[in-house]
Design a protein around this motif. Structure first.
Motif: not given
Length: 322
Positions: A70-75, A91-98, A292-294, A318-321
């Motif tokens: 979780r920490l690695v994903n957030s970073a 990256v911006a798209h992934a943050i919004h879509e997540l 997983h956040y592609s 939800r998508p995850s590692v």
């Protein structure tokens, strides 16, 4: 359209924001960013309802690997907004879509959605404020103009995933923080308290269940102390009261020590630490937005959720590692 969209890009190499986020002091922002982002009622409820690691349904079975992932994903996602080069829009798209499906009901029965303009702004404010505060506490901004450029750069990053409504001037943001953000905090602090609990007492590795708790606590003391000091550097008194935090003599001593260390350490020593580390990771590793956040993965998740809702079945994970 925001006035910031007519300004030159203040997020790329050479910008004050790039300089700030490249510095090693950003290590201290990890815990306050996680806590502040879930401090509002809607933010906390969203984590309670949906987060794979900190959600209510998962808290009884969280392992050290889950926390580190979780920490690695957030970073990846936050730092990737600056250091990912041509992939920054991805990256911006992934943050919004997540956050498309982060929705539900608050305790009073009203509905929330992560994309709600005010909640979206509160959440980003809870991320950018620790960045500003920690840097100011440990390094110090070289001028008021430099500080404003850093803040403007953070606003521009937020605009990449459609954050709107935050003040354009940092002095005005300080008033927003005091008059809007802090009052928006509620007594709904389960998510924040869980994050604090994990930071203070992380679970032992699954491969070492035999490891005595005191030994594990001693092994993890250095990173735990750094994270906790970062939290206290950024934490306003109102939040400390809400979360039941009482500073000890050791806390005060740690803050003085860390402040003194970073004020005398030349900036060139750690000034590009984060930049170099993440550039190597992005070049030779596989950050979250490529896996997983592609775009493809999130599109598949969106389709799966739509199908589940149409059929009245349980929503997919939800998508995850993992």
């Amino acid at each position: 359209m925001s006035q910031n969209e007519h300004q030159p890009d203040l997020t790329g190499p050479g910008s004050p924001l790039y300089q700030v986020l490249s510095d090693g002091v950003m290590l201290y922002t990890a815990l306050p960013v996680l806590v502040f982002a879930v401090a509002s009622e809607g933010g906390g409820q969203g984590v309670d309802d949906h987060d794979r690691v900190a959600g209510i349904h998962a808290r009884g079975n969280v392992g050290l690997g889950d926390i580190l992932d979780r920490l690695v994903n957030s970073a990846d996602m936050v730092i990737g907004l600056v250091f990912a080069g041509d992939e920054r829009p991805v990256v911006a798209h992934a943050i919004h879509e997540l956050h498309r499906h982060i929705e539900g009901k608050l305790r009073d029965g009203s509905r929330y959605h992560a994309w709600n303009k005010d909640l979206w702004a509160l959440t980003w404010a809870g991320i950018l404020k620790p960045i500003m505060t920690v840097y100011e506490e440990l390094r110090g901004f070289e001028s008021k103009a430099f500080r404003q450029d850093v803040y403007t750069g953070l606003l521009q990053l937020g605009e990449g995933f459609r954050v709107r409504g935050l003040p354009e001037n940092y002095d005005d943001f300080q008033l927003y923080w005091q008059n809007t953000w802090l009052p928006a905090m509620q007594n709904h602090t389960q998510a924040a308290n869980f994050i604090l609990e994990m930071a203070q007492s992380p679970p032992r590795p699954m491969r070492s269940p035999w490891l005595p708790t005191p030994v594990w606590q001693a092994i993890t003391w250095p990173p735990r102390r750094l994270l906790w000091t970062g939290l206290l550097l950024a934490m306003p008194p109102e939040m400390e009261t809400l979360l039941g935090i009482e500073r000890t003599r050791g806390d005060h001593a740690s803050i003085r020590l860390h402040r003194a260390f970073w004020r005398v350490l030349p900036r060139f020593v750690t000034g590009r630490l984060a930049e170099r580390f993440f550039k190597l990771r992005f070049r030779y590793g596989s950050p979250a937005w490529r896996r997983h956040y592609s775009i493809e993965s999130l599109k598949q998740y969106r389709t799966a959720v739509k199908t589940a809702k149409a059929e009245g079945s349980a929503l997919p994970e939800r998508p995850s590692v993992r």
